[in-house]
Design a protein around this motif. Structure first.
Motif, PDB file in Angstrom:
ATOM      1  N   GLU A   6       0.727  -1.157  -0.063  1.00 59.74           N
ATOM      2  CA  GLU A   6      -0.009  -0.228  -0.077  1.00 59.74           C
ATOM      3  C   GLU A   6       0.886   1.128   0.076  1.00 59.74           C
ATOM      4  OE1 GLU A   6      -0.884  -2.531   2.043  1.00 59.74           O
ATOM      5  OE2 GLU A   6      -2.216  -3.126   0.853  1.00 59.74           O
ATOM      6  N   LYS A   7       0.340   2.420  -0.432  1.00 70.88           N
ATOM      7  CA  LYS A   7       1.194   3.614  -0.649  1.00 70.88           C
ATOM      8  C   LYS A   7       1.726   4.070   0.957  1.00 70.88           C
ATOM      9  CE  LYS A   7      -1.079   5.059  -4.912  1.00 70.88           C
ATOM     10  NZ  LYS A   7      -2.012   6.074  -5.657  1.00 70.88           N
ATOM     11  N   HIS A   8       0.960   3.852   1.761  1.00 72.70           N
ATOM     12  CA  HIS A   8       1.473   4.078   3.133  1.00 72.70           C
ATOM     13  C   HIS A   8       2.581   3.396   3.656  1.00 72.70           C
ATOM     14  CE1 HIS A   8      -1.651   1.083   4.221  1.00 72.70           C
ATOM     15  NE2 HIS A   8      -0.966   1.009   5.539  1.00 72.70           N
ATOM     16  N   GLU A   9       2.616   2.193   2.995  1.00 73.08           N
ATOM     17  CA  GLU A   9       3.952   1.318   3.663  1.00 73.08           C
ATOM     18  C   GLU A   9       5.011   2.136   3.523  1.00 73.08           C
ATOM     19  OE1 GLU A   9       3.811  -1.755   4.870  1.00 73.08           O
ATOM     20  OE2 GLU A   9       2.096  -2.686   4.471  1.00 73.08           O
ATOM     21  N   PRO A  10       5.913   1.956   4.704  1.00 79.01           N
ATOM     22  CA  PRO A  10       7.278   2.356   4.681  1.00 79.01           C
ATOM     23  C   PRO A  10       8.108   2.350   3.301  1.00 79.01           C
ATOM     24  CG  PRO A  10       6.994   1.047   6.773  1.00 79.01           C
ATOM     25  CD  PRO A  10       5.930   0.873   5.523  1.00 79.01           C
ATOM     26  N   SER A  11       8.895   3.441   3.117  1.00 79.82           N
ATOM     27  CA  SER A  11       9.688   3.391   1.952  1.00 79.82           C
ATOM     28  C   SER A  11      10.698   2.134   1.662  1.00 79.82           C
ATOM     29  CB  SER A  11      10.297   4.649   1.874  1.00 79.82           C
ATOM     30  OG  SER A  11      11.225   4.896   2.839  1.00 79.82           O
ATOM     31  N   GLN A  30       8.706  -0.204  -0.204  1.00 75.22           N
ATOM     32  CA  GLN A  30       8.743   0.112  -1.635  1.00 75.22           C
ATOM     33  C   GLN A  30      10.012  -0.043  -2.308  1.00 75.22           C
ATOM     34  OE1 GLN A  30       5.753   1.212  -2.403  1.00 75.22           O
ATOM     35  NE2 GLN A  30       4.899   1.856  -0.188  1.00 75.22           N
ATOM     36  N   GLU A  81      -4.890  -1.318  -2.907  1.00 77.30           N
ATOM     37  CA  GLU A  81      -5.148  -0.069  -2.241  1.00 77.30           C
ATOM     38  C   GLU A  81      -6.564   0.253  -2.764  1.00 77.30           C
ATOM     39  OE1 GLU A  81      -3.706   2.990  -0.404  1.00 77.30           O
ATOM     40  OE2 GLU A  81      -2.110   1.796  -1.364  1.00 77.30           O
ATOM     41  N   SER A 119     -10.492   0.407   0.215  1.00 76.26           N
ATOM     42  CA  SER A 119     -11.135   1.652   0.185  1.00 76.26           C
ATOM     43  C   SER A 119     -12.757   1.261  -0.336  1.00 76.26           C
ATOM     44  CB  SER A 119     -10.469   2.671  -0.689  1.00 76.26           C
ATOM     45  OG  SER A 119     -10.712   2.293  -1.972  1.00 76.26           O
ATOM     46  N   ARG A 177       8.716   6.090  -4.765  1.00 78.78           N
ATOM     47  CA  ARG A 177       9.216   6.066  -3.239  1.00 78.78           C
ATOM     48  C   ARG A 177      10.200   5.248  -2.979  1.00 78.78           C
ATOM     49  NH1 ARG A 177       3.867   6.984  -0.688  1.00 78.78           N
ATOM     50  NH2 ARG A 177       2.303   7.460  -2.503  1.00 78.78           N
TER      51      ARG A 177
END
Length: 379
Positions: free
Chosen positions: A152-157, A160, A187, A191, A355
């Motif tokens: 997911e986009k909120h996961e730590p860099s 990524q 993702e 939602s 990211r």
């Protein structure tokens, strides 16, 4: 879906190798679905010991715990690679028991087998997908197909970064196995229902992917009832061949209608492209794909053929094969895989790499700051 089981006319062998926590959970449900539909499955769960417990009855043929002294490699890609390399010989022996053929085997044309690796962006999933895919290619002479669940986009860099490293090696590194790599992004699915807590949302996503994979394979096994759109299992397999180098997505569309007449007259090409971003769970311009297989199951009508032609026409330069099957029920089911996409047409792919680049920038800045620190020691 139950009617898929009734319609099935062909057979296939599937090897499922799941690497890491999320992949093992998804793989367990996927294997269970395949076995319930009488598909021959070999399977291997790969993870750190005691770090994966299936919530359903354990369906795996075998397991490989590669790091018994660790509860998890978590986000540490280099540690996971090191641990895998230390036990590579034992892992190779396990994989030789899972694959359906060897590089020197004379394969019968009617004997079709697919080797699937399910992985995700943690240290275990990323490192494991890289190492396992190369071993399988060395054993069989052919690249396995990777189902990669992107973070997911909120996961730590750093997660990524792990994903970017694995995706580059799997599909684009000249020294890598050049695997057809199918991305799945949780993702958008997370939602869908805002009332779900994160645990339930992830469980929903895991079940969705397992069920989508299962029904896609079952749909590919159907006998087409249309004279023009009569793609078969060989076309399905071609979508995972060496020609499919690049990125792919899974297609999944389900609709139920009030009546058979309404189902026969629906503009399902509009539904297909309008809902594609959600149902494929990835923002991608799939019309730029080089290869693909679609199974469309719907009530027979002139409109059905017309709408199928509209879908195929949108794929400008690709070889997209379609199996159209008539079922006199008020439903629309579309399953398939679209492969050979250049990353330029996949927004999420470059988001991961950007990211990951930011992660490396942060590390380099921190390294420079450390070098410039003056330490003062007092008595």
């Amino acid at each position: 879906m139950s009617f898929l089981k009734k319609l099935r006319k062909k057979s296939i062998d599937i090897a499922v190798i799941a690497v890491g926590d999320a992949a093992c959970t998804i793989g367990a449900k996927f294997i269970q679905n395949l076995k319930e539909n009488k598909i021959n499955v070999k399977s291997l769960a790969i993870n750190t010991k005691n770090n994966f417990e299936s919530k359903i009855s354990d369906p795996y043929s075998d397991k490989f715990w590669f790091a018994e002294q660790y509860s998890s490699t978590n986000r540490d890609l280099e540690l996971a690679k090191k641990l895998f390399e230390e036990r590579k010989e034992a892992l190779t022996d396990k994989l030789k028991n899972v694959v359906f053929y060897r590089i020197d085997d004379k394969k019968r044309e009617e004997k079709l087998a697919l080797h699937l690796i399910i992985a995700s962006g943690g240290g275990t999933g990323s490192a494991g997908s890289m190492i396992v895919s190369k071993i399988i290619k060395d054993i069989t002479g052919e690249s396995p197909t990777i189902i990669f669940i992107v973070p997911e986009k909120h996961e730590p860099s750093v997660v990524q970064y792990n994903t970017a490293t694995a995706l580059f090696y799997l599909g684009f590194d000249s020294l890598g196995p050049n695997c057809p790599t199918i991305l799945f992004d949780n993702e958008k699915l997370i939602s869908v229902d805002k009332t779900l807590n994160i645990k339930d949302a992830l469980e929903y996503c895991n079940n969705y992917l397992a069920n989508t994979l299962s029904t896609t394979i079952l749909a590919a096994l159907q006998e087409s009832s249309h004279e023009e759109f009569n793609a078969g299992l060989n076309d399905f397999f071609k979508s995972f061949s060496s020609e499919a180098k690049g990125i792919g997505v899974i297609i999944s569309v389900d609709k139920t209608f009030e009546s058979l007449e309404k189902a026969q007259n629906i503009r399902f090409s509009d539904i297909f492209f309008k809902e594609l971003e959600l149902t494929s769970s990835l923002t991608a311009d799939i019309t730029k794909a080089r290869l693909g297989f679609l199974s469309i199951i719907a009530p027979h009508s002139y409109q059905t053929t017309f709408e199928t032609k509209k879908i195929v026409k949108r794929f400008e330069k690709g070889s997209i094969k379609v199996s159209l099957t008539s079922l006199e029920e008020p439903i629309l089911l579309i399953r398939g895989v679209i492969t050979g996409l250049h990353p330029d047409f996949i927004e999420r792919f470059w988001d991961i790499f950007e990211r990951a680049r930011d992660s490396r920038k942060e590390v380099l800045i921190q390294e420079e700051q450390i070098r410039n620190v003056k330490l003062v020691f007092s008595n």
